[in-house]
Enzyme design. Structure first.
Site, mmCIF file in Angstrom:
data_model
loop_
_atom_site.group_PDB
_atom_site.id
_atom_site.type_symbol
_atom_site.label_atom_id
_atom_site.label_comp_id
_atom_site.label_asym_id
_atom_site.label_seq_id
_atom_site.Cartn_x
_atom_site.Cartn_y
_atom_site.Cartn_z
ATOM 1 N N TYR A 25 0.855 -1.094 -0.163
ATOM 2 C CA TYR A 25 -0.122 0.061 0.194
ATOM 3 C C TYR A 25 0.810 1.100 0.245
ATOM 4 C CZ TYR A 25 -2.755 3.782 1.785
ATOM 5 O OH TYR A 25 -3.566 4.980 1.652
ATOM 6 N N PRO A 78 1.909 15.026 2.275
ATOM 7 C CA PRO A 78 0.684 14.361 2.857
ATOM 8 C C PRO A 78 0.558 12.802 2.471
ATOM 9 C CG PRO A 78 -0.282 15.586 1.073
ATOM 10 C CD PRO A 78 1.022 15.984 1.099
ATOM 11 N N THR A 79 0.607 11.897 3.401
ATOM 12 C CA THR A 79 0.462 10.696 3.027
ATOM 13 C C THR A 79 -0.458 9.936 3.906
ATOM 14 O OG1 THR A 79 2.220 9.975 4.096
ATOM 15 C CG2 THR A 79 2.671 10.243 1.862
ATOM 16 N N SER A 107 -2.148 14.741 6.290
ATOM 17 C CA SER A 107 -3.187 14.215 5.266
ATOM 18 C C SER A 107 -4.464 14.213 5.737
ATOM 19 C CB SER A 107 -2.897 12.605 4.842
ATOM 20 O OG SER A 107 -4.047 11.874 4.322
ATOM 21 N N GLN A 128 -4.041 19.107 4.402
ATOM 22 C CA GLN A 128 -4.316 18.623 3.080
ATOM 23 C C GLN A 128 -5.744 18.216 2.918
ATOM 24 O OE1 GLN A 128 -4.281 14.992 2.077
ATOM 25 N NE2 GLN A 128 -5.653 15.617 0.408
ATOM 26 N N TYR A 130 -9.254 16.860 1.080
ATOM 27 C CA TYR A 130 -9.990 16.207 0.026
ATOM 28 C C TYR A 130 -11.253 16.495 0.120
ATOM 29 C CZ TYR A 130 -6.738 12.686 -1.459
ATOM 30 O OH TYR A 130 -5.495 11.872 -1.743
ATOM 31 N N ARG A 164 -5.172 0.687 -7.668
ATOM 32 C CA ARG A 164 -3.830 0.180 -7.243
ATOM 33 C C ARG A 164 -3.808 -1.328 -7.201
ATOM 34 N NH1 ARG A 164 -3.697 4.995 -3.437
ATOM 35 N NH2 ARG A 164 -4.199 6.581 -5.080
ATOM 36 N N ARG A 255 0.384 7.442 -8.176
ATOM 37 C CA ARG A 255 -0.615 6.676 -7.746
ATOM 38 C C ARG A 255 -1.862 6.816 -8.228
ATOM 39 N NH1 ARG A 255 0.792 4.443 -2.729
ATOM 40 N NH2 ARG A 255 -1.099 4.730 -1.456
ATOM 41 N N ILE A 286 11.799 11.977 -4.875
ATOM 42 C CA ILE A 286 13.137 12.426 -4.370
ATOM 43 C C ILE A 286 13.643 11.600 -3.312
ATOM 44 C CG2 ILE A 286 13.676 14.679 -2.823
ATOM 45 C CD1 ILE A 286 12.048 16.444 -4.679
ATOM 46 N N ARG A 307 7.152 8.601 0.590
ATOM 47 C CA ARG A 307 7.516 7.369 1.064
ATOM 48 C C ARG A 307 8.470 7.222 2.050
ATOM 49 N NH1 ARG A 307 5.633 7.031 -4.258
ATOM 50 N NH2 ARG A 307 4.064 5.717 -4.804
HETATM 51 C C1 LIG Z 1 1.021 5.614 1.179
HETATM 52 C C2 LIG Z 1 0.612 7.180 0.359
HETATM 53 C C3 LIG Z 1 -0.362 7.808 0.474
HETATM 54 C C4 LIG Z 1 -0.880 9.048 0.084
HETATM 55 N N1 LIG Z 1 -1.785 9.783 0.615
HETATM 56 C C5 LIG Z 1 -1.968 10.782 0.140
HETATM 57 C C6 LIG Z 1 -3.144 11.603 0.629
HETATM 58 O O1 LIG Z 1 -3.780 11.292 1.540
HETATM 59 N N2 LIG Z 1 -3.305 12.842 0.284
HETATM 60 C C7 LIG Z 1 -2.290 13.513 -0.672
HETATM 61 O O2 LIG Z 1 -2.734 14.594 -1.337
HETATM 62 N N3 LIG Z 1 -1.352 12.416 -1.236
HETATM 63 C C8 LIG Z 1 -1.334 11.392 -0.473
HETATM 64 N N4 LIG Z 1 -0.175 10.871 -1.272
HETATM 65 C C9 LIG Z 1 0.836 11.266 -2.155
HETATM 66 C C10 LIG Z 1 2.020 12.099 -1.658
HETATM 67 O O3 LIG Z 1 1.379 13.436 -1.269
HETATM 68 C C11 LIG Z 1 2.947 12.473 -2.654
HETATM 69 O O4 LIG Z 1 2.482 13.221 -3.883
HETATM 70 C C12 LIG Z 1 3.997 11.221 -3.327
HETATM 71 O O5 LIG Z 1 3.905 10.487 -2.012
HETATM 72 C C13 LIG Z 1 5.144 12.002 -3.544
HETATM 73 O O6 LIG Z 1 5.941 11.006 -4.008
HETATM 74 P P1 LIG Z 1 7.229 10.144 -3.061
HETATM 75 O O7 LIG Z 1 6.519 9.138 -2.366
HETATM 76 O O8 LIG Z 1 7.735 9.405 -4.218
HETATM 77 O O9 LIG Z 1 7.930 11.165 -2.383
HETATM 78 C C14 LIG Z 1 0.127 9.410 -0.816
HETATM 79 C C15 LIG Z 1 1.331 8.948 -1.124
HETATM 80 C C16 LIG Z 1 1.495 7.614 -0.485
HETATM 81 C C17 LIG Z 1 2.711 6.961 -0.959
#
Ligand SMILES: Cc1cc2nc3c(=O)[nH]c(=O)nc-3n(C[C@H](O)[C@H](O)[C@H](O)COP(=O)(O)O)c2cc1C
Length: 355
Positions: A25, A78-79, A107, A128, A130, A164, A255, A286, A307
């Site tokens: 995930y 934000p993740t 997030s 962040q 939605y 995904r 994603r 990055i 990540r």
């Molecule tokens: C596990 C995961 C969850 C994510 N959840 C969100 C989210 O809730 N909201 C959002 O705007 N982006 C989300 N993203 C995207 C990240 O904000 C970001 O754009 C992306 O992880 C950057 O790339 P990197 O993982 O290669 O650094 C998520 C990415 C990952 C890997």
């Protein structure tokens, strides 16, 4: 245990710690994961033009973002669902960000409430959003404002949640409820990001939203509004026209729509279109200080990492998060010394070789 010396080490260590569905995930992208891979490859394609015999004795990575002083031009993207990497979830992550002198974009799908997360932080924190329903969004924005967040980041690349396939195979929806039953309880969305249900994917984050949403948001908050998920000059121009006060060039870490351009390759046309009217940030792929340097050279004011923060969190909690940020800061500093840019302001487009 191996002592991690770079972000790749953290990645390996995190994989050993996390259950397979959680790992998938966090790591995965959509469809064939073309954009996920290309985010890294695009950085590797860029070459640097170093300058020599510059006094770099006092090389310094400090900068400011939205008037906040930071030790580095690197923030946490934000993740969702940090609770699957650490029992304290985002509260742990943000303490690592503070300790490193960085900042965090929290997030919408955090596993802790936005108030809990803000309470343990003194640093830069943006919320962040939605937009799933207007009434829910209005409440979240108010809560974020009251809790001390300093900007609203509206993610605009998710009118539906992409497929995904790792999550589909792992039946991630039910898995998440088993491994982290409290997930999302503090917020409003009760099902998992990565759900296999098509209706749920379609209802993800406002497939009826249009540019007018920025004006609507403006009536409900005085915080700066930053749009996340812009990949074209056309949309960058519209973002400014409709009142956005910052944009994050991002493909959601590969994603969302698979096959889109890597953010670092979209950056030059966006910088040209924005022409200094608002700050531009970038995330996606990055992993090295030289990647940060390349993004800044092409006009980003700061970058965000997704990540690698989850890896740090899984491996070492807030210490791991802090260490990941500090490794990247140290690598950036070395890169700045070696290209002859002693401060962030010295970093310029002439550092990049055009092929
Ligand atoms: C596990 C995961 C969850 C994510 N959840 C969100 C989210 O809730 N909201 C959002 O705007 N982006 C989300 N993203 C995207 C990240 O904000 C970001 O754009 C992306 O992880 C950057 O790339 P990197 O993982 O290669 O650094 C998520 C990415 C990952 C890997």
């Amino acid at each position: 245990m191996m002592q991690p010396i770079n972000l790749h080490d953290y990645e390996m260590l995190a994989q050993k710690r996390l259950a397979r569905p959680v790992w998938d995930y966090y790591q995965g992208g959509s469809d064939d994961e073309i954009s996920l891979r290309d985010n890294r490859a695009a950085f590797a394609r860029l070459r640097l033009r170093p300058r020599v015999l510059v006094d770099v004795n006092n090389c310094n990575t400090a900068t400011s973002v939205l008037t906040r002083e930071l030790t580095m031009p690197i923030l946490i993207a934000p993740t969702a669902a940090h609770g699957m990497a650490h029992s304290q979830g985002e509260c742990e992550t943000i303490q690592g960000a503070d300790a490193a002198g960085s900042g965090m974009i929290v997030s919408n799908d955090a596993t802790r409430s936005l108030e809990d997360i803000s309470r343990v932080s003194h640093g830069l924190r943006w919320y962040q959003l939605y937009i799933r329903t207007l009434s829910e969004a209005r409440q979240l924005v108010k809560r974020a404002e009251v809790a001390g967040y300093q900007a609203i980041v509206l993610t605009v690349d998710t009118p539906l949640l992409s497929r995904r396939e790792r999550d589909i195979r792992n039946k991630m929806g039910s898995f998440q409820r088993t491994y982290y039953p409290g997930a999302f309880a503090g917020n409003v969305f009760n099902s998992i990001n990565g759900s296999i249900d098509d209706d749920e994917r379609a209802a993800y984050a406002g497939h009826t939203l249009t540019w007018d949403i920025i004006a609507w948001l403006r009536t409900h908050t005085s915080l700066p509004i930053i749009l996340k998920g812009i990949l074209t000059a056309e949309d960058a121009a519209l973002a400014v026209q409709y009142g956005a006060e910052g944009i994050i060039v991002s493909n959601h870490g590969g994603r969302q729509l698979d096959g889109v351009i890597a953010p670092i390759e979209a950056l030059p046309e966006i910088v040209a279109a924005i022409d200094g009217q608002c700050p531009i940030y970038l995330d996606g792929g990055i992993r090295r200080g030289t990647d940060v340097l390349k993004a800044l050279a092409l006009g980003a004011q700061a970058v965000m990492i997704g990540r690698p923060i989850l890896w740090g969190l899984a491996v070492g909690g807030s210490e791991g998060v802090k260490h990941v940020l500090q490794i990247l800061q140290q690598e950036l500093r070395s890169a700045m010394v070696l290209v002859g840019s002693p401060t962030i302001k010295h970093i310029s487009r002439s550092l990049i070789q055009w092929t």
